[in-house]
Enzyme design. Structure first.
Site, PDB file in Angstrom:
ATOM      1  N   SER A  32      26.793  54.731  -1.513  1.00  0.00           N
ATOM      2  CA  SER A  32      27.806  55.718  -1.886  1.00  0.00           C
ATOM      3  C   SER A  32      27.393  56.306  -3.224  1.00  0.00           C
ATOM      4  CB  SER A  32      29.175  55.049  -2.030  1.00  0.00           C
ATOM      5  OG  SER A  32      30.087  55.913  -2.696  1.00  0.00           O
ATOM      6  N   TYR A  50      33.714  47.908  -5.649  1.00  0.00           N
ATOM      7  CA  TYR A  50      33.130  48.795  -4.641  1.00  0.00           C
ATOM      8  C   TYR A  50      31.886  49.493  -5.197  1.00  0.00           C
ATOM      9  CZ  TYR A  50      32.737  52.698  -1.337  1.00  0.00           C
ATOM     10  OH  TYR A  50      32.268  53.618  -0.417  1.00  0.00           O
TER      11      TYR A  50
END
Ligand SMILES: NC(=O)c1ccc[n+]([C@@H]2O[C@H](COP(=O)([O-])OP(=O)(O)OC[C@H]3O[C@@H](n4cnc5c(N)ncnc54)[C@H](O)[C@@H]3O)[C@@H](O)[C@H]2O)c1
Length: 267
Positions: free
Chosen positions: A145, A158
């Site tokens: 990401s 995350y």
């Protein structure tokens, strides 16, 4: 003739928005695919329309034995393994707000996210690579990401897991390159999925100001890149992280402020 004719693939998180689009694209390109997900119902919903080309497999990316069994079930069913798309992530909307800052995050939330998102990817590679080597090589594509390449105000676990995935991919590429295993990561920015609306309401409008393209990307855009990296067309690309985010990280930090200031001159 498809670019993935005769290839056998695993897509983890294959019941979700991006994973199910990748599975459809893999099959359209000629592959057969194991669609692996925590939720058997969503894996089946993604696999059923693809007929014999797809196998739904329930597994838990937090559980090493479950990952090993998922890889074994795929090889037992299809006979070999050429492509691994590690894509599952902890996406429980109830837990997202708890993934906050270094001081405030409950340590069990940090552990859970790192276990699923990062250790789970390592274990997918650990159990898939010997089968790929036995078959003459393979391609691994890990979903990272943009959150893994720059800091943010929340989601420390995350973001750290996604940064780890980018580095993990380079290590896999380095350690198994001579055995014809390639490994790359893709780093989506905001992609329009149901999960996005559930986990981050309002985020779309903020991000819109910072991307360079007129529209947001969709799961099919990610699937096109993953299929390219899985195929032999990308045979000279390994150890790379490719951002797919409408240029979200390609401009000066003041881009959106300048647009507000000078918007009438830039249209
Ligand atoms: N949607 C975005 O904007 C975006 C942006 C950047 C990165 N990503 C990444 O893309 C990937 C796919 O995300 P998505 O947007 O399709 O979300 P999604 O929620 O639709 O898909 C994630 C899938 O992972 C599965 N999953 C969750 N925990 C699991 C576990 N323990 N074991 C096995 N499967 C599990 C879920 O059931 C779900 O099907 C994720 O790695 C995510 O971090 C998404």
């Amino acid at each position: 003739m498809g670019r993935l004719d005769g290839k056998i693939a695993i897509v983890t998180g294959g019941g979700g928005g991006i994973g199910s689009a990748v599975a459809r694209r893999f099959v359209a390109e000629g592959a057969k695919v194991a669609i692996a997900d925590l939720f058997e119902d969503s894996a089946r919903a993604a696999a059923d329309p693809l007929g014999d080309a797809a196998l739904a497999v329930q597994f838990d990316a937090a559980d090493p034995a479950s990952i090993e069994a998922m890889v074994a079930a795929t090889v037992a069913h299809f006979g070999r393994l050429d492509i691994l798309h590690n894509n599952a992530a902890m996406t429980d909307p109830a837990k997202h707000p708890l993934d906050s800052t270094a001081v405030d995050i409950p340590i069990e939330i940090w552990d859970e996210i790192i276990d699923i998102n990062l250790r789970g990817y390592l274990l997918g590679c650990k159990y898939a690579i010997p089968h790929m080597i036995a078959g003459g090589g393979g391609s691994i594509v890990n979903t990272a990401s943009n959150s893994g390449t720059a800091g943010d105000l929340a989601r420390i676990a995350y973001g750290t897991s996604k940064g780890g995935i980018i580095t993990l991919s380079k290590y896999i590429a380095t350690q198994y390159g001579k055995q014809n295993i390639r490994c790359n990561s893709v780093a989506p920015g905001v992609v329009l999925t149901d999960a996005l609306d559930a986990t981050a309401p309002g985020l779309k409008e903020i991000i819109q100001r910072h991307i360079l393209t007129p529209e947001f990307g969709t799961p099919d855009d990610i699937a096109a890149l993953v299929a390219f990296l899985a195929s032999d067309e990308s045979r000279y690309i390994t150890g790379e992280n490719i951002s797919i985010s409408g240029g979200g990280l390609s401009h000066q930090p003041h881009y959106a402020d300048l647009l507000d200031l000078m918007g009438e001159h830039l249209s």
